[in-house]
Motif scaffolding. Structure first.
Motif, PDB file in Angstrom:
ATOM      1  N   ALA A  92      -0.300  -9.356  -9.415  1.00  0.00           N
ATOM      2  CA  ALA A  92       0.371  -9.967 -10.569  1.00  0.00           C
ATOM      3  C   ALA A  92      -0.073 -11.414 -10.780  1.00  0.00           C
ATOM      4  N   VAL A  93      -0.253 -12.138  -9.695  1.00  0.00           N
ATOM      5  CA  VAL A  93      -0.609 -13.555  -9.788  1.00  0.00           C
ATOM      6  C   VAL A  93      -2.123 -13.755  -9.829  1.00  0.00           C
ATOM      7  N   GLY A  94      -2.859 -12.926  -9.101  1.00  0.00           N
ATOM      8  CA  GLY A  94      -4.286 -13.163  -8.924  1.00  0.00           C
ATOM      9  C   GLY A  94      -5.210 -12.529  -9.936  1.00  0.00           C
ATOM     10  N   VAL A  95      -4.768 -11.515 -10.631  1.00  0.00           N
ATOM     11  CA  VAL A  95      -5.643 -10.837 -11.591  1.00  0.00           C
ATOM     12  C   VAL A  95      -5.420 -11.447 -12.972  1.00  0.00           C
ATOM     13  N   PRO A  96      -6.476 -11.873 -13.621  1.00  0.00           N
ATOM     14  CA  PRO A  96      -6.331 -12.459 -14.961  1.00  0.00           C
ATOM     15  C   PRO A  96      -5.749 -11.444 -15.950  1.00  0.00           C
ATOM     16  N   PRO A  97      -4.972 -11.903 -16.923  1.00  0.00           N
ATOM     17  CA  PRO A  97      -4.327 -10.986 -17.881  1.00  0.00           C
ATOM     18  C   PRO A  97      -5.304 -10.066 -18.622  1.00  0.00           C
ATOM     19  N   GLU A  98      -6.512 -10.554 -18.894  1.00  0.00           N
ATOM     20  CA  GLU A  98      -7.468  -9.706 -19.629  1.00  0.00           C
ATOM     21  C   GLU A  98      -7.976  -8.535 -18.784  1.00  0.00           C
ATOM     22  N   VAL A 140      -2.429   0.245 -17.761  1.00  0.00           N
ATOM     23  CA  VAL A 140      -1.605  -0.874 -18.185  1.00  0.00           C
ATOM     24  C   VAL A 140      -0.876  -1.424 -16.967  1.00  0.00           C
ATOM     25  N   GLN A 141      -0.978  -2.730 -16.762  1.00  0.00           N
ATOM     26  CA  GLN A 141      -0.299  -3.401 -15.657  1.00  0.00           C
ATOM     27  C   GLN A 141      -0.776  -2.896 -14.295  1.00  0.00           C
ATOM     28  N   TRP A 142      -1.916  -3.351 -13.881  1.00  0.00           N
ATOM     29  CA  TRP A 142      -2.492  -2.928 -12.602  1.00  0.00           C
ATOM     30  C   TRP A 142      -1.605  -3.269 -11.410  1.00  0.00           C
ATOM     31  N   ARG A 143      -0.713  -4.230 -11.550  1.00  0.00           N
ATOM     32  CA  ARG A 143       0.187  -4.534 -10.426  1.00  0.00           C
ATOM     33  C   ARG A 143       1.048  -3.327 -10.102  1.00  0.00           C
ATOM     34  N   TYR A 144       1.468  -2.578 -11.121  1.00  0.00           N
ATOM     35  CA  TYR A 144       2.244  -1.363 -10.867  1.00  0.00           C
ATOM     36  C   TYR A 144       1.376  -0.262 -10.287  1.00  0.00           C
ATOM     37  N   GLY A 145       0.134  -0.198 -10.714  1.00  0.00           N
ATOM     38  CA  GLY A 145      -0.777   0.805 -10.168  1.00  0.00           C
ATOM     39  C   GLY A 145      -1.035   0.596  -8.689  1.00  0.00           C
TER      40      GLY A 145
END
Length: 152
Positions: free
Chosen positions: A42-48, A56-61
């Motif tokens: 969530a913090v380290g991956v850029p929004p793009e 959608v939303q790799w943090r959930y993946g």
């Protein structure tokens, strides 16, 4: 659908993994590790890059979908449901208490009652740490609850 298709391909070649269900306390520690991974993405991956590969939303993946999908496959192949059904009473109540504790924490966070640290956004931090740590005890508690009270 993507995970199901990947599993369908991998299941043809991969040997089944045989293992007993870990103790629920070990699974809670795994939930804490997933929270760290969730927060890191969530913090380290850029929004793009959060929608890379139409996810959608790799943090959930990374923090929820892939680990829980994998755990479901391993649990189904190794009959972990028996272990959940036969959990000791103290363990069941511990999971229920942890789940209710997360409800209180979420309620207090959303209500703004934990915003006593200046220049620190408690809501965003909690929003990035809570989901995996909450999902593990809640999943186990719900499975055990429904088995105990609705399986006649």
């Amino acid at each position: 659908l993507n995970f199901t298709l990947i599993y369908a391909v991998i299941a043809q070649f991969a040997a089944p993994v045989k293992m007993n269900m870990p103790h629920p306390v070990i699974l809670l520690l795994f939930g804490a590790f997933l929270s760290a991974a969730f927060y890191g993405v969530a913090v380290g991956v850029p929004p793009e890059w959060m929608s890379f590969g139409n996810m959608v939303q790799w943090r959930y993946g990374i923090g929820l979908y892939i680990p829980f999908f994998t755990a479901g496959i391993v649990a189904g192949r190794n009959d972990w449901m028996k272990s959940v059904e036969e959990m000791e009473t103290w363990c069941v109540w511990m999971l229920r208490t942890i789940a209710v504790g997360f409800w209180v924490l979420i309620f207090c966070t959303v209500g703004g009652w934990l915003s006593f640290i200046p220049n620190f956004n408690v809501f965003i931090t909690a929003n990035y740490l809570i989901p995996p740590a909450y999902a593990v005890p809640m999943t186990l508690a719900l499975i055990q609850f429904f088995h105990q009270y609705f399986n006649g």
